[in-house]
Design a protein around this motif. Structure first.
Motif, short mmCIF file in Angstrom:
data_model
loop_
_atom_site.label_atom_id
_atom_site.label_comp_id
_atom_site.label_asym_id
_atom_site.label_seq_id
_atom_site.Cartn_x
_atom_site.Cartn_y
_atom_site.Cartn_z
N PRO A 115 82.16 27.77 47.59
CA PRO A 115 81.61 27.03 48.72
C PRO A 115 80.37 27.69 49.31
N GLY A 116 79.35 26.88 49.59
CA GLY A 116 78.11 27.35 50.20
C GLY A 116 77.11 27.97 49.24
N SER A 117 77.51 28.19 47.99
CA SER A 117 76.60 28.87 47.08
C SER A 117 75.37 28.03 46.74
N GLU A 118 75.52 26.72 46.69
CA GLU A 118 74.36 25.88 46.37
C GLU A 118 73.33 25.94 47.49
N GLU A 119 73.80 25.92 48.75
CA GLU A 119 72.88 25.99 49.89
C GLU A 119 72.17 27.34 49.96
N GLU A 120 72.82 28.38 49.48
CA GLU A 120 72.23 29.72 49.51
C GLU A 120 71.68 30.14 48.15
N SER A 121 71.49 29.20 47.24
CA SER A 121 71.10 29.57 45.87
C SER A 121 69.77 30.30 45.82
N TRP A 122 68.81 29.94 46.66
CA TRP A 122 67.52 30.64 46.65
C TRP A 122 67.72 32.11 47.01
N ALA A 123 68.49 32.35 48.07
CA ALA A 123 68.75 33.73 48.52
C ALA A 123 69.58 34.48 47.49
N ARG A 124 70.59 33.84 46.92
CA ARG A 124 71.45 34.48 45.94
C ARG A 124 70.67 34.83 44.67
N ALA A 125 69.77 33.96 44.24
CA ALA A 125 68.95 34.22 43.06
C ALA A 125 67.99 35.38 43.32
N THR A 126 67.36 35.37 44.47
CA THR A 126 66.43 36.44 44.84
C THR A 126 67.17 37.77 44.89
N TYR A 127 68.27 37.80 45.62
CA TYR A 127 69.08 39.02 45.75
C TYR A 127 69.48 39.54 44.37
N SER A 128 69.98 38.65 43.52
CA SER A 128 70.47 39.06 42.20
C SER A 128 69.38 39.69 41.36
N LEU A 129 68.22 39.07 41.30
CA LEU A 129 67.13 39.63 40.50
C LEU A 129 66.74 41.01 41.00
N PHE A 130 66.62 41.18 42.31
CA PHE A 130 66.21 42.47 42.85
C PHE A 130 67.27 43.54 42.65
N VAL A 131 68.55 43.18 42.75
CA VAL A 131 69.63 44.14 42.47
C VAL A 131 69.57 44.57 41.02
N ILE A 132 69.41 43.62 40.12
CA ILE A 132 69.36 43.93 38.68
C ILE A 132 68.21 44.88 38.36
N LEU A 140 71.91 39.55 51.21
CA LEU A 140 72.57 38.25 51.34
C LEU A 140 72.88 37.93 52.80
N ASP A 141 72.25 38.65 53.73
CA ASP A 141 72.49 38.46 55.16
C ASP A 141 71.56 37.40 55.74
N ALA A 142 72.15 36.23 56.05
CA ALA A 142 71.39 35.14 56.67
C ALA A 142 71.03 35.54 58.10
N PRO A 143 69.99 35.04 58.68
CA PRO A 143 69.14 33.98 58.16
C PRO A 143 67.89 34.48 57.42
N PHE A 144 67.59 35.77 57.49
CA PHE A 144 66.34 36.26 56.91
C PHE A 144 66.52 36.95 55.56
N TYR A 145 67.73 37.22 55.16
CA TYR A 145 68.04 37.76 53.84
C TYR A 145 67.26 39.03 53.50
#
Length: 177
Positions: free
Chosen positions: A91-108, A158-163
């Motif tokens: 739940p909520g992952s689609e709405e946060e997909s931009w943030a989740r994708a950004t976070y994931s790439l930078f963590v990797i 992954l911390d909204a609202p500014f991530y």
């Protein structure tokens, strides 16, 4: 130098720099676009930044993408760690997909740089998202020169609202991994 910067970062203004020269070399900026990352573009972005990453580490890890259009679902994995960008099962992952994708790439990327003096920092966000390999000192120097905190280099969270992006007096993230 600023004319090229203005073309690459439409929200950045020359009067946003306290002094006449930025400590950041905007020719080294890697365009990412958070929307593109979230729309099954993480592996492609990773491939584009690999030449620069290879300057700092010998054997960059491989990224694997998992796409299931029936669920729908998009995940990436690297070095045994899996990141869900969006999934109907989360739940909520689609709405946060931009943030989740950004976070994931930078963590990797930053997980691979842990033995280096270099960190992969985000510059700007959303459709203007870019990345830049910097030392901690270069990132701190940028904070001292650039007036608008929203234009400072940052580490995505992954911390909204500014991530993780600094924003008008609110330090929403730390400068190191």
């Amino acid at each position: 130098m600023f004319s090229g910067l203005l073309k690459m970062l439409p929200t950045f203004r020359k009067d946003n720099v306290k002094d006449t020269e930025s400590p950041l070399n905007y020719d080294d900026l890697i365009s990412l676009d958070a929307e593109t990352l979230a729309e099954e573009g993480i592996a492609g972005a990773y491939q584009r930044l690999l030449p620069e990453l290879k300057k700092h580490i010998r054997n960059p890890a491989q990224i694997y993408e998992y796409i299931d259009s029936e669920i729908p679902e998009y995940k990436v994995s690297c070095n045994g760690e899996e990141f869900t960008i969006y999934s109907a099962e989360v739940p909520g992952s689609e709405e946060e997909s931009w943030a989740r994708a950004t976070y994931s790439l930078f963590v990797i990327v930053n997980a691979q740089l842990c033995d280096s003096e270099i960190t992969f920092f985000a510059i700007d966000a959303d459709n203007n998202l870019s990345g830049m390999f910097l030392t901690e000192q270069e990132a701190m120097a940028a904070r001292n020169i650039i007036k608008s905190e929203a234009d400072w280099p940052y580490i995505p969270t992954l911390d909204a609202p500014f991530y993780g992006q600094y924003h008008e007096g609110k330090s929403a993230g730390c400068m190191s991994q």
